[in-house]
Design a protein around this motif. Structure first.
Motif, mmCIF file in Angstrom:
data_model
loop_
_atom_site.group_PDB
_atom_site.id
_atom_site.type_symbol
_atom_site.label_atom_id
_atom_site.label_comp_id
_atom_site.label_asym_id
_atom_site.label_seq_id
_atom_site.Cartn_x
_atom_site.Cartn_y
_atom_site.Cartn_z
ATOM 1 N N UNK A 1 0.836 -1.194 0.000
ATOM 2 C CA UNK A 1 0.000 0.000 0.000
ATOM 3 C C UNK A 1 0.866 1.235 0.000
ATOM 4 N N UNK A 2 1.158 1.740 -1.186
ATOM 5 C CA UNK A 2 1.937 2.968 -1.258
ATOM 6 C C UNK A 2 1.023 4.140 -0.989
ATOM 7 N N UNK A 3 1.557 5.162 -0.346
ATOM 8 C CA UNK A 3 0.759 6.354 -0.112
ATOM 9 C C UNK A 3 0.489 7.072 -1.420
ATOM 10 N N UNK A 4 -0.532 7.914 -1.424
ATOM 11 C CA UNK A 4 -0.805 8.735 -2.618
ATOM 12 C C UNK A 4 -1.472 10.023 -2.164
ATOM 13 N N UNK A 5 -1.143 11.126 -2.848
ATOM 14 C CA UNK A 5 -1.820 12.381 -2.532
ATOM 15 C C UNK A 5 -3.278 12.242 -2.954
ATOM 16 N N UNK A 6 -4.182 12.825 -2.142
ATOM 17 C CA UNK A 6 -5.592 12.577 -2.405
ATOM 18 C C UNK A 6 -6.128 13.467 -3.517
ATOM 19 N N UNK A 7 -5.467 14.582 -3.798
ATOM 20 C CA UNK A 7 -5.996 15.468 -4.834
ATOM 21 C C UNK A 7 -4.876 16.294 -5.433
ATOM 22 N N UNK A 8 -5.198 16.938 -6.545
ATOM 23 C CA UNK A 8 -4.229 17.810 -7.197
ATOM 24 C C UNK A 8 -3.828 18.949 -6.269
ATOM 25 N N UNK A 9 -4.837 19.557 -5.611
ATOM 26 C CA UNK A 9 -4.533 20.677 -4.722
ATOM 27 C C UNK A 9 -3.625 20.216 -3.587
ATOM 28 N N UNK A 10 -3.888 19.000 -3.081
ATOM 29 C CA UNK A 10 -3.056 18.477 -2.003
ATOM 30 C C UNK A 10 -1.615 18.314 -2.445
ATOM 31 N N UNK A 11 -1.442 17.801 -3.660
ATOM 32 C CA UNK A 11 -0.084 17.651 -4.164
ATOM 33 C C UNK A 11 0.583 19.011 -4.323
ATOM 34 N N UNK A 12 -0.151 19.972 -4.900
ATOM 35 C CA UNK A 12 0.464 21.283 -5.142
ATOM 36 C C UNK A 12 0.859 21.930 -3.811
ATOM 37 N N UNK A 13 0.010 21.803 -2.807
ATOM 38 C CA UNK A 13 0.348 22.360 -1.493
ATOM 39 C C UNK A 13 1.617 21.703 -0.943
ATOM 40 N N UNK A 14 1.698 20.365 -1.064
ATOM 41 C CA UNK A 14 2.858 19.671 -0.510
ATOM 42 C C UNK A 14 4.129 20.014 -1.275
ATOM 43 N N UNK A 15 4.049 20.006 -2.612
ATOM 44 C CA UNK A 15 5.252 20.284 -3.397
ATOM 45 C C UNK A 15 5.647 21.747 -3.261
ATOM 46 N N UNK A 16 4.656 22.642 -3.254
ATOM 47 C CA UNK A 16 4.991 24.056 -3.066
ATOM 48 C C UNK A 16 5.490 24.266 -1.634
ATOM 49 N N UNK A 17 4.945 23.515 -0.684
ATOM 50 C CA UNK A 17 5.419 23.610 0.701
ATOM 51 C C UNK A 17 6.869 23.191 0.812
ATOM 52 N N UNK A 18 7.239 22.151 0.059
ATOM 53 C CA UNK A 18 8.630 21.739 0.044
ATOM 54 C C UNK A 18 9.502 22.843 -0.544
ATOM 55 N N UNK A 19 9.037 23.387 -1.665
ATOM 56 C CA UNK A 19 9.837 24.398 -2.359
ATOM 57 C C UNK A 19 9.948 25.687 -1.545
#
Ligand code: TRP
Length: 449
Positions: free
Chosen positions: A3-21
């Motif tokens: 069971x690999x994790x997955x971001x639940x939505x596009x917005x969630x991914x953008x928040x996480x990746x932008x949060x990293x950046x």
């Protein structure tokens, strides 16, 4: 299937990746680099570097990650069946894991300072002056406690997993970060001196825009700021659904990162000039704007102190902002070794996160007790040399080790607008094969000279 994790939505991914950046690199690094390298000339070159160099490299990581659906070691190790390339891939992956961990080991120290400075105005407001003094002073005990607290928070978020930890917290904290940033800018512009700072930040010294040194600095800053080269964006990409349009999502992340860096400049540089209007020294002996740790740890705190009671609120808001920016970045760093260890050993995430986090905290402690020789050296080893080198190898993998069609097929997934007709499709493959590696190589040679 595991069971690999997955971001639940596009917005969630953008928040996480932008949060990293968006991290200390944006709020601290970018504005001071801009102020000391010709103001808007640097901003202009940075914009070009971010979109023409860093964005294609970001896409390389995201595409490899989503294609492989695995941590950086397995992803690069499987890029090409030839034994030599497999070996190089695995070696590069482990190198990335080591560098991500080392970056976190110094980042946690700096973030610990931010937490301590966040605690200081709170302690003062509560009447605990001696605690406040200890928090804003510089001691091994304070630095250890700061780094330990910050590491513990990072571990707590990462051990919750991709959706419940990384995505949830990034989505909560990023809007808060933007709100605090804008409020602080609004406040600073009510103070004397701010407009002078704005002039220094925005008036271009265009003659300098072609200075090779400036171009290299801007490129390096863009790479650090987009968290490139150690597998951070690769692992985030691996948690992204096949339905999303990668080139567009990557462009959003780049745009948010660049915009927040630019907006942070509207806070930091004017704040420095407000401090000057209050009689605080903002230039060092050689006449350069103070840019190192003392900018954040001395110049701005002196400004807050000079403001009286409201200064306590402003100080807490500012260091809260810095702590949030650091946290959404540090979780992305810790995810690199954690994902690798979980997938290679099959052990539970919570236990692995605690173990890896503890090892990295041990490294932070080592740096704290040997600050002079180690701190600057680790930063240089990781950000000046290893990150560009690794970034170059990632591009070479995307351009050469994968079969060309494999990655292009990956880009097509989630594409709703005939990507073959678009500019991205036409130039990206050429870019990651030739342009990015050559330009990064030029940067590396320059930094070695
Ligand atoms: N991009 C972040 C910043 O601007 C720092 C960061 C997060 C990072 N993850 C990274 C830097 C991975 C290098 C590698 O502060």
């Amino acid at each position: 299937m595991s069971q690999r994790g997955q971001f639940s939505s596009k917005a969630g991914f953008i928040m996480a990746a932008a949060g990293s950046a968006v991290g200390l690199g944006n709020i601290w690094g970018f504005p001071t680099q801009a102020a000391s390298h010709g103001g808007a000339a640097f901003v202009l070159v940075y914009l070009i570097a971010a979109f023409l160099m860093a964005y294609p490299a970001l896409m390389a990581e995201l595409i490899i990650g989503r294609h492989a659906r695995a941590n950086v070691v397995s992803a690069l190790g499987r890029a090409n069946p030839r034994p030599a390339v497999r070996l190089l891939g695995r070696f590069t992956g482990y190198y990335g894991v080591a560098i991500a961990s080392l970056i976190l080991s110094f980042y946690a120290i700096v973030a610990g300072w931010m937490l301590a400075h966040l605690g200081q105005p709170i302690a003062t407001a509560l009447g605990a002056d001696s605690v406040g003094q200890w928090l804003s002073g510089d001691s091994h005990s304070r630095n250890l406690l700061g780094a330990a607290t910050f590491s513990a928070i990072t571990i707590a978020v990462v051990s919750q997993g991709v959706e419940q930890g990384i995505e949830k917290w990034s989505s909560r904290l990023m809007p808060l970060l933007i709100a605090i940033l804008l409020l602080l800018i609004g406040y600073v512009f009510t103070r004397e001196g701010a407009v002078e700072g704005l002039r220094v930040y925005l008036l271009p010294d265009l003659a300098r825009a072609t200075d090779p040194k400036l171009i290299l600095n801007a490129t390096g800053q863009a790479f650090f700021s987009l968290s490139l080269g150690v597998g951070t964006m690769l692992i985030y990409g691996s948690y992204l659904s096949r339905e999303e349009n990668l080139p567009r999502i990557g462009a959003w992340v780049t745009l948010i990162d660049v915009s927040i860096a630019f907006i942070a400049g509207l806070l930091i540089i004017p704040a420095l000039y407000v401090a000057q209007a209050q009689g605080v020294t903002i230039f060092d002996d050689s006449g350069q704007l103070i840019a190192g740790p003392s900018l954040i740890l001395q110049v701005l705190p002196s400004l807050f102190t000079s403001m009286g009671d409201i200064g306590l609120v402003i100080a807490a808001a500012f260091f809260g902002l810095m702590s949030i920016a650091a946290l959404t970045s540090s979780i992305s760093m810790l995810e690199v070794p954690v994902s690798c260890a979980v997938e290679q050993t099959g052990a539970g995430r919570a236990r692995i996160t605690l173990l890896v986090g503890a090892i990295i905290f041990a490294l932070s402690s080592l740096i704290i007790f040997n600050f002079e020789p180690l701190f600057g050296w680790v930063i240089e080893l990781t950000t000046v040399y290893s990150q560009p080198l690794l970034g170059m190898i990632f591009c070479l993998f995307a351009g050469w080790a994968y079969h060309r069609n494999t990655l292009l097929e990956e880009i097509k997934q989630g594409d709703d607008c005939q990507i073959e007709q678009q500019l991205f499709w036409k130039i990206w493959p050429f870019y990651v094969r030739f342009i990015c590696p050559l330009l990064i190589c030029a940067c590396l040679i320059q930094s070695l000279l």
